[in-house]
Design an enzyme around this catalytic site. Sequence first.
Site, PDB file in Angstrom:
ATOM      1  N   LEU A   1       0.794  -1.229   0.000  1.00 37.94           N
ATOM      2  CA  LEU A   1       0.000   0.000   0.000  1.00 37.94           C
ATOM      3  C   LEU A   1       0.825   1.277   0.000  1.00 37.94           C
ATOM      4  O   LEU A   1       0.277   2.359  -0.207  1.00 37.94           O
ATOM      5  CB  LEU A   1      -0.916   0.017   1.237  1.00 37.94           C
ATOM      6  CG  LEU A   1      -1.961  -1.089   1.321  1.00 37.94           C
ATOM      7  CD1 LEU A   1      -2.661  -1.055   2.671  1.00 37.94           C
ATOM      8  CD2 LEU A   1      -2.973  -0.947   0.194  1.00 37.94           C
TER       9      LEU A   1
ATOM     10  N   HIS B   1      -4.561   4.195   4.191  1.00 37.34           N
ATOM     11  CA  HIS B   1      -4.535   3.145   5.206  1.00 37.34           C
ATOM     12  C   HIS B   1      -3.939   3.632   6.519  1.00 37.34           C
ATOM     13  O   HIS B   1      -4.199   3.049   7.573  1.00 37.34           O
ATOM     14  CB  HIS B   1      -3.785   1.909   4.697  1.00 37.34           C
ATOM     15  CG  HIS B   1      -2.316   2.103   4.487  1.00 37.34           C
ATOM     16  ND1 HIS B   1      -1.806   2.859   3.460  1.00 37.34           N
ATOM     17  CD2 HIS B   1      -1.251   1.620   5.163  1.00 37.34           C
ATOM     18  CE1 HIS B   1      -0.485   2.830   3.508  1.00 37.34           C
ATOM     19  NE2 HIS B   1      -0.126   2.096   4.530  1.00 37.34           N
TER      20      HIS B   1
ATOM     21  N   GLU C   1       3.951  12.914   9.788  1.00 43.01           N
ATOM     22  CA  GLU C   1       4.262  11.487   9.887  1.00 43.01           C
ATOM     23  C   GLU C   1       4.823  11.093  11.247  1.00 43.01           C
ATOM     24  O   GLU C   1       5.314   9.981  11.425  1.00 43.01           O
ATOM     25  CB  GLU C   1       5.239  11.097   8.781  1.00 43.01           C
ATOM     26  CG  GLU C   1       4.703  11.349   7.382  1.00 43.01           C
ATOM     27  CD  GLU C   1       3.719  10.301   6.906  1.00 43.01           C
ATOM     28  OE1 GLU C   1       4.013   9.102   7.023  1.00 43.01           O
ATOM     29  OE2 GLU C   1       2.634  10.689   6.409  1.00 43.01           O
TER      30      GLU C   1
ATOM     31  N   HIS D   1      10.860   8.306   5.097  1.00 43.66           N
ATOM     32  CA  HIS D   1      10.906   9.012   6.376  1.00 43.66           C
ATOM     33  C   HIS D   1      12.364   9.264   6.741  1.00 43.66           C
ATOM     34  O   HIS D   1      13.253   8.511   6.323  1.00 43.66           O
ATOM     35  CB  HIS D   1      10.266   8.190   7.509  1.00 43.66           C
ATOM     36  CG  HIS D   1       8.789   8.031   7.389  1.00 43.66           C
ATOM     37  ND1 HIS D   1       8.145   6.827   7.629  1.00 43.66           N
ATOM     38  CD2 HIS D   1       7.818   8.905   7.051  1.00 43.66           C
ATOM     39  CE1 HIS D   1       6.845   6.980   7.458  1.00 43.66           C
ATOM     40  NE2 HIS D   1       6.627   8.226   7.103  1.00 43.66           N
TER      41      HIS D   1
ATOM     42  N   CYS E   1      11.166   1.824  13.323  1.00 42.38           N
ATOM     43  CA  CYS E   1       9.754   1.995  12.969  1.00 42.38           C
ATOM     44  C   CYS E   1       8.831   1.453  14.052  1.00 42.38           C
ATOM     45  O   CYS E   1       7.737   1.972  14.266  1.00 42.38           O
ATOM     46  CB  CYS E   1       9.451   1.281  11.657  1.00 42.38           C
ATOM     47  SG  CYS E   1      10.069   2.106  10.182  1.00 42.38           S
TER      48      CYS E   1
END
Length: 449
Positions: free
Chosen positions: A24, A140, A177, A252, A373
């Site tokens: 995605l 998402h 983010e 990122h 993450c």
Amino acid sequence: MQASKAYEANFDGLVGPTHNYAGLSFGNVASRSNEKSVANPKAAAKQGLRKMKRLADLGFQQGVLPPLERPSIRLLRDVGFSGDDASVIARAAREAPELLAAASSASAMWTANAATVSPSADTEDGRVHFTPANLAAKLHRAIEHGETRRSLGAIFADEARFRIHHALPGTPALGDEGAANHTRFAREYGDKGVEFFVYGKSEYGQGPQPQRYPARQTLEASRAVARLHGLSSDATVFAQQSPDVIDAGVFHNDVIAVGNRTTLFCHERAFVDQHKVYDELRTKLDALGTPFTALEVPESEVSVEDAVSSYLFNSQLLSGADGRQLLIVPQECRENARVAAYLDSLASRKTPIDEVLVFDLRESMKNGGGPACLRLRVVLDEAERAAVNARVWMNDALFTQLDAWIDRHYRDRLAPADLADPKLLAESRAALDELTTILGLGAVYDFQR
């Protein structure tokens, strides 16, 4: 001036039961390259859980954040699917499988995107501030922030010590983010520090922009979060991520840089005007009596492509009780010859990194998420730590409970086509219902129908 003893706690996201590879995330090389392959949710959850337990055993403050409810029946109803839950899923699978995939994503496991966090030593009102990320760039993920805020509220419930903001408005101009584009430097965790915000573009300003992949974080969003948290201008630095590395798959900042206390570990191509960024950080930290070291990895030793494929910089840089710094890396760093050679050379270079620990996080890595993450960093003093929901702290008992919980509720095989199975929703809800009891989360899930 140091106010009190403080710790950097890492709150890792438990991988949810719907962990799958739907591909995605445009701009995330690993996510797209593993699209439609078969995932193992049970292995993914256990890999993350074992990382948490190992770090807790090493003496680090380690907490747990719960998965969100997936598939999101709320999203599917909001876009026009109706009937009972099974009918909603079946119709979405037939008519809009891409929306069912978005509604089923377990991406909240990457809690570096859950929020931006500022410790009480930095904020105007002396509270720890959280701003859930709006994650406006991807459907998402854009549906996560309301549920994330409820989870944070169940864990950091003391409003005298914690302030949990609403997400910024969900527009690309304020694309946020979270902590994946934020770090903090300070001599000791309890000292006043300098907060470092990295953005991909300015919505209203001039400057270079990536051409292949989108820049997800805007300068305007970073500045808004700093204002909400009551941060002073002399203790904030805003830097632009190099557009060419975004186009190489660095979606990122935590894919190209990681910081801890007085150390920034990054690639030489991480930022626009990189040495000016170092100079500003050094100047503002020097005003606080805090040293600063930039450990820069040259392209000649580790290319950006090597960094993206191995996730060298999507690592955790942690300070132990003895002051030694540990770098927590995925096993993919050992499988890349150039990255492995660089890591092996750290001891002889006399760098601020004292030890490297390697973890198997293969299931998360295949979707584009490494050690950094999976964690949200929250600096807490002793009183603030005592105010956190005590049942989310990792220890032997919680590990045993969660390991058995995963065995009871998780599948060991999940392909994107399996998202159409209505039993997956029932399995997920049963798992999360039990998890609320284990973690003492109360009514954090509404199981919206």
